[in-house]
Design an enzyme around this catalytic site. Structure first.
Site, PDB file in Angstrom:
ATOM      1  N   ASP A 288       0.354 -21.775   5.307  1.00  0.00           N
ATOM      2  CA  ASP A 288       0.622 -20.406   5.694  1.00  0.00           C
ATOM      3  C   ASP A 288       0.189 -19.515   4.519  1.00  0.00           C
ATOM      4  O   ASP A 288      -0.094 -20.009   3.423  1.00  0.00           O
ATOM      5  CB  ASP A 288       2.111 -20.224   6.036  1.00  0.00           C
ATOM      6  CG  ASP A 288       2.326 -19.049   6.972  1.00  0.00           C
ATOM      7  OD1 ASP A 288       3.280 -19.072   7.751  1.00  0.00           O
ATOM      8  OD2 ASP A 288       1.489 -18.120   6.935  1.00  0.00           O
TER       9      ASP A 288
HETATM   10  C1  GLC Z   1       1.581 -15.061   8.206  1.00  0.00           C
HETATM   11  C2  GLC Z   1       2.368 -15.876   9.195  1.00  0.00           C
HETATM   12  C3  GLC Z   1       1.534 -16.837  10.001  1.00  0.00           C
HETATM   13  C4  GLC Z   1       0.134 -16.288  10.167  1.00  0.00           C
HETATM   14  C5  GLC Z   1      -0.494 -16.253   8.781  1.00  0.00           C
HETATM   15  C6  GLC Z   1      -1.939 -15.760   8.832  1.00  0.00           C
HETATM   16  O1  GLC Z   1       2.319 -14.882   7.041  1.00  0.00           O
HETATM   17  O2  GLC Z   1       3.498 -16.592   8.718  1.00  0.00           O
HETATM   18  O3  GLC Z   1       2.209 -17.021  11.246  1.00  0.00           O
HETATM   19  O4  GLC Z   1      -0.609 -17.123  11.027  1.00  0.00           O
HETATM   20  O5  GLC Z   1       0.259 -15.446   7.884  1.00  0.00           O
HETATM   21  O6  GLC Z   1      -1.997 -14.424   9.131  1.00  0.00           O
END
Ligand code: GLC
Length: 738
Positions: A288
């Site tokens: 993430d």
């Molecule tokens: C965010 C979220 C995740 C998302 C990622 C990319 O912090 O937790 O769900 O896909 O970043 O944007």
């Protein structure tokens, strides 16, 4: 694992330098470089710690140009980008990767296509209320057709985090509180996103998230710890991710949270033993955003270098935007602190998905011309409208006369109140980053288009109920409609709420309208369950519309005026009070189940039952259930029931089948959803609805984590929601178990 590309992967690996290998593991976000010449992330920090105001942040963002780090790209130090939603930019960067780097390895473009790309459909929590896997797959396919036209190769979806705590803002992004539903929802989305051929130009890889159990963040506070028994993790939280892997998902995103003290990003048990060894997953893992670096904050890594080493060795293939891999892995490998074979395994996972997507043979899967034709097609809008209608849940529909207030007759004069009734952008809900608010049809626009005579008053001015503005319009109307709920920023990521009630100023508006002693219809626009007892009391009718996407207004008019018969049913419990969270239907009985006497499991200041239970939803017709029967055949229970439409119009009824294990070695939920079916019944029509529940699915993990199916008494509950069911008990004999 398919061996189809392994030789080509190995051949490439043999040619790659250490720097090129590490470069493949780096996913960059389009870093917005503001006028301060700082990164987007630093600009955010400056705003959050007050060094610049929100207005300055917005102004600087306005002056920002996107920095795609092209020089790094040319040096083979970038393998993927996140958040590029346009074909021209994607192709420009792809051309650099393919023609200007030493080995020409194509880029992988990831994007958050959570509930539609440009044709935004209802938020997942809303769409899950349709209880219709076939619909979920169709909207997934539509999202893929639009997103791939804009250059997307992989979506960071579906999100299948089971969430039983409405305080958690991200409950909006998944399928609610039930394990079975979350798995069916996620698997349908995987099929929709990936289609039959992942290398097709309109297919995109599904990246299942957030692995795992992010929805169990303690106290519903985002990013908080997750701590639970292994039995609960395996019974309630892991199955939906497994269902998505079994549906063919080619990527998975470990979650921000820890599980029992070990952050998912560095959790070798989770990412290797469970994901690879038990489930046979051979796709790629991508962190993430910034999550690997945050293992320092978690307190499991002394510094960024150690976080990088722990993550790679645990099985994290790609680093999303934290930069710890590109900063440290070459040195860590050279110094022998990280095995090169671990690096090679991660690179192989990433190359594999690029081969599977066909990117080596067709690196340019789209172009500006295709993108210009692809968005918001009429057929997409009608699908979005269908999804919005099926997602909406009728929660109350009374009238003094005992008749139903809804559907409305067009001859009735209506007065509409509340800013959410005219808002377009709020209809997209959270995580609609490819959308444009203007694409949405608001309720007031749809009423106008339908030729409905109505007056409109926001009703709240400067945070106060504007009684003057209300008087005339309310006095001259037959029915009063009020839009209430949350703005889209009040749910989604980093949007936990300790108090999930309706804002007091909205309640004052409702009370002001109720004082006119006319029928009041409450339309709810929200991204989570809310505490609605006072709303239920004051309203004549309540329709849960959620954040319904681009066709919000049209879907609402379809239901309000009876063109469509609402059929949605809740997939998350609506508690009476915030203090009851987490509140869910599949709870344990306890030794003193809540009841009238004092010494039982309940609250002194709050009723036992939720305002609206899991599986609840009304219709413009009504249904009667009879003759529940349980038989046994071929290692399964055959459950059947008759359902009759006893109203005056056709409708779709979601028939639910729950089970309770009356006596086991560990306590079991009072009800657990095992099957459901959505049946269409004409007025007066009756159908027999049948379910097959294999004995194997009645098992659980015993104290020693052995999955056991035991003989004994099981009670089946079949009905219209988790509180309103017929029930029948049956004995599973020892000889009949698996
Ligand atoms: C965010 C979220 C995740 C998302 C990622 C990319 O912090 O937790 O769900 O896909 O970043 O944007």
């Amino acid at each position: 694992m398919s061996r189809k590309y392994e030789d080509r992967i190995q051949e490439l690996l043999n040619k790659m330098t250490l720097q090129e290998k590490v470069g493949q593991l780096r996913q960059c976000g389009p870093s917005l470089v503001g006028a301060f010449e700082v990164s987007f992330e630093e600009l955010l920090d400056m705003m959050f710690d007050g060094r610049i105001t929100q207005e300055e942040f917005a102004r600087l963002m306005g002056t920002a140009k996107q920095d795609f780090r092209e020089d790094d790209l040319r040096d083979g130090r970038i393998g993927s980008y996140n958040g590029i939603g346009d074909a021209a930019t994607a192709n420009r960067l792809q051309k650099i990767a393919v023609t200007e780097t030493r080995l020409g390895i194509p880029l992988l473009f990831g994007y958050d296509v959570i509930h539609g790309f440009r044709t935004v459909t209802p938020i997942p929590l809303a769409e899950s209320c349709a209880w219709e896997p076939e619909l979920w797959e169709r909207t997934g396919r539509m999202a893929a057709e639009e997103a791939t036209a804009a250059g997307v190769h992989m979506t960071f979806a579906p999100m299948v985090d089971v969430s039983k705590d409405a305080r958690w803002g991200r409950i909006s992004e998944g399928a609610g509180e039930d394990t079975l539903l979350a798995g069916l929802y996620g698997a349908a989305k995987v099929r929709g996103f990936q289609g039959d051929d992942l290398s097709a130009a309109d297919s995109m890889a599904a990246c299942v998230k957030h692995f795992a159990a992010y929805g169990a963040a303690e106290a519903g506070r985002d990013y908080n710890r997750v701590d639970m028994s292994m039995q609960r993790l395996w019974e309630e939280y892991l199955p939906p991710y497994k269902a998505c892997i079994e549906a063919g998902a080619r990527a998975i995103m470990p979650a921000f949270n820890d599980i029992n003290g070990v952050p998912c990003s560095v959790n070798e048990w989770l990412l290797k033993e469970v994901l690879r060894e038990k489930w046979g997953f051979d796709g790629m893992t991508v962190s993430d955003a910034n999550a690997i670096a945050e293992c320092v904050n978690h307190g499991v890594a002394r510094d960024r270098a150690e976080a990088a080493a722990l993550a790679l060795e645990a099985g994290m293939d790609m680093d999303m935007t934290s930069e710890v891999y590109i900063e440290n892995l070459e040195k860590l490998v050279t110094e022998g602190q990280v095995k090169e074979e671990s690096l090679d395994r991660a690179v192989a996972d990433i190359l594999r998905i690029k081969f599977e997507l066909g990117l080596f043979d067709h690196p340019y899967r789209t172009d500006e011309e295709r993108q210009s034709r692809a968005m918001l097609k009429p057929k997409y809008r009608s699908l979005a409208r269908e999804a919005a209608v099926k997602s909406m849940v009728l929660l109350k529909n009374d009238a003094a006369s005992g008749e139903m207030l809804l559907p409305l007759d067009k001859s009735k004069k209506i007065a509409v109140f509340g800013e959410l009734a005219s808002s377009k952008s709020e209809m997209t809900g959270a995580w609609a980053i490819g959308a444009e608010g203007n694409d949405c049809v608001s309720l007031t626009e749809a009423l106008e288009a339908e030729g409905i005579l109505f007056t409109y008053t926001e009703g709240i001015c400067n945070g106060k109920v504007d009684r003057g503005a209300i008087e005339e319009n309310a006095a001259n109307a037959d029915v009063l409609l009020i839009a209430m709920g949350e703005h889209k920023e009040e749910s989604g990521e980093a949007a936990s709420r300790a108090d999930i009630s309706i804002p007091e100023v909205q309640m004052k508006l409702l009370e002001a309208l109720a004082a006119f002693s006319k029928p009041v219809v409450v339309l709810l626009f929200n991204g989570r369950p809310l505490t609605l007892s006072r709303v239920h009391e004051k309203a004549t009718a309540v329709l849960e519309a959620w954040h319904p996407g681009v066709e919000a207004g049209n879907a609402l008019v379809d239901i309000l005026y009876g063109k469509e018969n609402p059929s949605g049913k809740l997939t998350a419990t609506f508690p009476f009070a915030s203090g009851q969270c987490p509140m869910y239907y599949a709870h344990m009985n306890t030794g003193r189940p809540g009841g009238k006497s004092k010494f039982t499991s309940k609250y002194l200041d709050t009723p036992l039952e939720p305002v609206y239970p899991f599986g609840y939803g009304l219709s413009y017709t009504s249904y009667e259930y009879r003759d529940l029967k349980i038989e046994k055949k071929e290692k399964a229970f055959l459950v059947s029931v008759y359902v009759k439409n006893v109203g005056s119009r056709a409708g779709e009824e979601i028939v639910q089948c729950y089970v309770q294990d009356k006596a086991a070695k560990r306590v079991r939920p009072v009800k657990l959803l095992k099957a459901f079916d959505k049946v269409r019944l004409e007025a007066g029509e009756e159908k027999q609805v049948c379910f097959t529940v294999p004995f194997e699915e009645l098992g659980y993990y015993d104290w020693n984590m052995k999955y056991v199916v035991e003989d004994g008494e099981f009670v089946f509950y079949v009905g219209k929601n988790s509180s309103d069911c017929l029930n029948a008990s049956v004995i599973l004999e020892r000889s009949e178990r698996r």
